[in-house]
Design an enzyme around this catalytic site. Structure first.
Site, PDB file in Angstrom:
ATOM      1  N   GLU A 165       0.969  -1.182  -0.130  1.00 12.47           N
ATOM      2  CA  GLU A 165       0.010   0.161  -0.101  1.00 12.47           C
ATOM      3  C   GLU A 165       0.890   1.208   0.000  1.00 12.47           C
ATOM      4  O   GLU A 165       0.665   2.162   0.932  1.00 12.47           O
ATOM      5  CB  GLU A 165      -1.111  -0.110   1.102  1.00 12.47           C
ATOM      6  CG  GLU A 165      -2.101  -1.058   1.208  1.00 12.47           C
ATOM      7  CD  GLU A 165      -3.039  -0.975   2.584  1.00 12.47           C
ATOM      8  OE1 GLU A 165      -2.704  -0.334   3.366  1.00 12.47           O
ATOM      9  OE2 GLU A 165      -3.770  -2.200   2.486  1.00 12.47           O
ATOM     10  N   GLU A 370      -5.005  -8.505   1.247  1.00 12.69           N
ATOM     11  CA  GLU A 370      -5.572  -8.317   2.211  1.00 12.69           C
ATOM     12  C   GLU A 370      -7.161  -7.973   2.012  1.00 12.69           C
ATOM     13  O   GLU A 370      -7.543  -7.195   1.046  1.00 12.69           O
ATOM     14  CB  GLU A 370      -5.209  -6.917   2.788  1.00 12.69           C
ATOM     15  CG  GLU A 370      -3.477  -7.045   3.415  1.00 12.69           C
ATOM     16  CD  GLU A 370      -3.000  -5.575   4.071  1.00 12.69           C
ATOM     17  OE1 GLU A 370      -4.055  -4.702   4.423  1.00 12.69           O
ATOM     18  OE2 GLU A 370      -1.844  -5.520   3.924  1.00 12.69           O
TER      19      GLU A 370
HETATM   20  O1  IFM Z   1      -3.733  -2.802   9.465  1.00  8.92           O
HETATM   21  C1  IFM Z   1      -3.675  -2.471   8.156  1.00  8.92           C
HETATM   22  C2  IFM Z   1      -2.607  -2.969   7.243  1.00  8.92           C
HETATM   23  O2  IFM Z   1      -1.433  -2.748   7.924  1.00  8.92           O
HETATM   24  C3  IFM Z   1      -2.612  -2.129   5.931  1.00  8.92           C
HETATM   25  N1  IFM Z   1      -3.727  -2.618   4.998  1.00  8.92           N
HETATM   26  C4  IFM Z   1      -5.112  -1.938   5.962  1.00  8.92           C
HETATM   27  C5  IFM Z   1      -4.916  -2.626   7.085  1.00  8.92           C
HETATM   28  C6  IFM Z   1      -6.432  -2.392   8.170  1.00  8.92           C
HETATM   29  O3  IFM Z   1      -6.302  -0.831   8.164  1.00  8.92           O
END
Ligand code: IFM
Length: 466
Positions: A165, A370
């Protein structure tokens, strides 16, 4: 309708170093920007830090055993840069590399595929002190670090992710300042975005030189699903602008070798992008073997300036907008149910994203690296943790993923965020994303009902009816 997934579909869970490892001062590790930020009063809820986190550094063998009990196929973790190269320069610290070698060996011994992320936001503080991501040199330092990790683990890790990200690193770290290092400078955020793109390409080049041919390289993006509040031209234009700043600022260079013209035009009042040097875009455009997509919630925008509510950036409210050059755009709460983060629950956003990339880069395999939700889960009197809302969230999103597969998307795996409750950045430990509950005072791990449910899905390779 049966929701069977393709043979070999990878069912995993994900974590990140600063969020779970703890052991912040052990083995020669030096502070990262998150150590500094978390220790700055007022930056993290409750003054929480990652000093201990969930002690994964000392309990990784137990955590891997838990993953094996749950029957998970894969584990996505990140390497802490300051643990293996404390100053962000020069030789590695073997004690740091030893931890990851042990972790990977434990995973492989249990038949769990490691997916390694090189950077999940924990820049060595020394590199921030010399300019951080807005500074070009940081990209070269990242490539050197990537080579070190590639040489140490390339013989046993096949799935490599450069950055997680990068939008958050650039725009929350240097734009709104709600993430480390907490700077609020729109030009710095755009410079950071470019240097992250460059860092990805340089690291991919370095990894290709040291990794065996079977290794697969990717990056995990959090592309935005942006919806316009109406079909009015101003709202549609707001959607275009946010899409450019959230997504195409990365996918432009990485997938197509160029920044989008509309992004350059929108941001022209801030910068002429002279920091993009000849050859940078070709480097960033390094061929990928797969693309990682992180998805939680969509955004709803309008172009007017009427009654703009606090901006929803998905990661905490800042005093400054993270949307450099598009600060006038209003963000609205989408209708429907929300998670404990206040994020609306909308699995169709995941479907839309998967289809978008399927059409944009048809030959590139995709992973959902994710997806998950925070809820206020606590043990009942018997000690069990029931989290039906998370099961419903996962069910909806897996059904969306399945629908995308049925429509031809080459989706290879799904990584639930997160294996266990952990340090949720500026929210500290107040938000629980885990399938496994953590009792922080005792570090007791208790699989929630969602963990058992997800394990059943992974074992069957099939989603049950809702
Ligand atoms: O916890 C975060 C992660 O580190 C990166 N993506 C989003 C998740 C939830 O906010």
């Amino acid at each position: 309708m049966t929701h069977r997934f393709p043979p070999g579909f990878l069912w995993g869970s994900a974590t990140a170093a600063y969020q779970v490892e703890g052991a912040a001062r052990e083995g020669g590790r030096t502070p990262s920007i998150w150590d500094t930020f978390a220790r700055t009063p007022g930056k993290v809820l409750g003054g929480d830090t990652g000093d201990t986190a969930v002690d994964h550094f000392h309990r990784s063998t137990q955590d891997v055993a838990l993953m094996a009990e749950l029957g998970l196929d894969a584990y996505r973790f990140s390497v802490s840069w300051p643990r293996v190269q404390p100053t962000g320069r020069g030789p590695a610290v073997q004690r740091g590399l030893d931890f990851y070698q042990r972790l990977v060996d434990d995973l492989l011994a249990r038949g769990i595929t490691p997916m390694l992320t090189l950077y999940h936001w924990d820049l060595p503080q020394e590199l921030e002190d010399t300019g951080g991501w807005p500074q070009r040199e940081t990209a070269y330092r990242f490539a050197e670090y990537a080579r070190i990790v590639g040489e140490a683990l390339g013989d046993r890790v096949e799935l490599w992710t450069t950055l997680n990200e990068p939008w958050c690193s650039a725009f929350l770290g240097y734009g709104s300042g709600v993430h480390a290092p907490g700077r609020t400078d729109p030009v710095a955020s755009l410079r950071a975005a470019h240097h992250l793109n460059l860092a990805h390409g340089l690291a991919a080049d370095a990894l290709r030189e040291v990794l065996p041919a079977r290794a697969r390289l990717m990056i995990s993006l959090n592309p935005a699903v942006v919806r316009a509040r109406s079909d009015a031209p101003a709202d549609l234009d707001a959607r275009r602008q946010i899409d450019a700043l959230a997504t195409r600022i990365f996918t432009g260079p990485l997938l197509h070798g160029a920044y989008p013209d509309d992004l350059l035009a929108d941001t022209a009042p801030l910068t002429d992008w002279a920091f993009v040097q000849d050859g940078d875009l070709a480097i960033a455009h390094h061929p990928l073997d797969a693309l990682g997509i992180n998805y939680y919630t969509p955004s709803l925008v309008s172009g007017g300036t009427d009654n703009a509510p606090p901006r929803h950036d998905g990661h905490g409210a800042g005093t400054r907008s993270p949307w450099s050059g598009a600060e006038h755009i209003a963000f609205h709460q989408p209708p429907g149910e929300r998670t404990e983060m206040g994020w609306s629950i909308d699995p169709s956003g995941l479907y839309d994203l998967l289809l978008r990339f399927h059409h944009e880069v048809p030959d590139l395999p995709l992973y959902i690296t994710e997806n998950g939700a925070a809820f206020d889960d606590e043990p009942d009197a018997s000690g069990a943790v029931h989290d039906p809302a998370r099961i419903a969230y996962l069910h909806g999103h897996l059904a969306a993923a399945h629908r995308a597969l049925a429509d031809g998307v080459d989706l290879r795996g799904y990584f639930l965020w997160s294996l266990m409750d952990n340090f949720e950045w500026s929210y500290g430990y107040s938000k629980r994303f885990g399938a496994v509950h953590i009792d922080y005072p005792t570090q007791t791990r208790t699989p929630k009902s969602s963990a058992h449910w997800y394990a059943g899905v992974a074992r069957a390779n099939e989603l049950p009816d809702a």
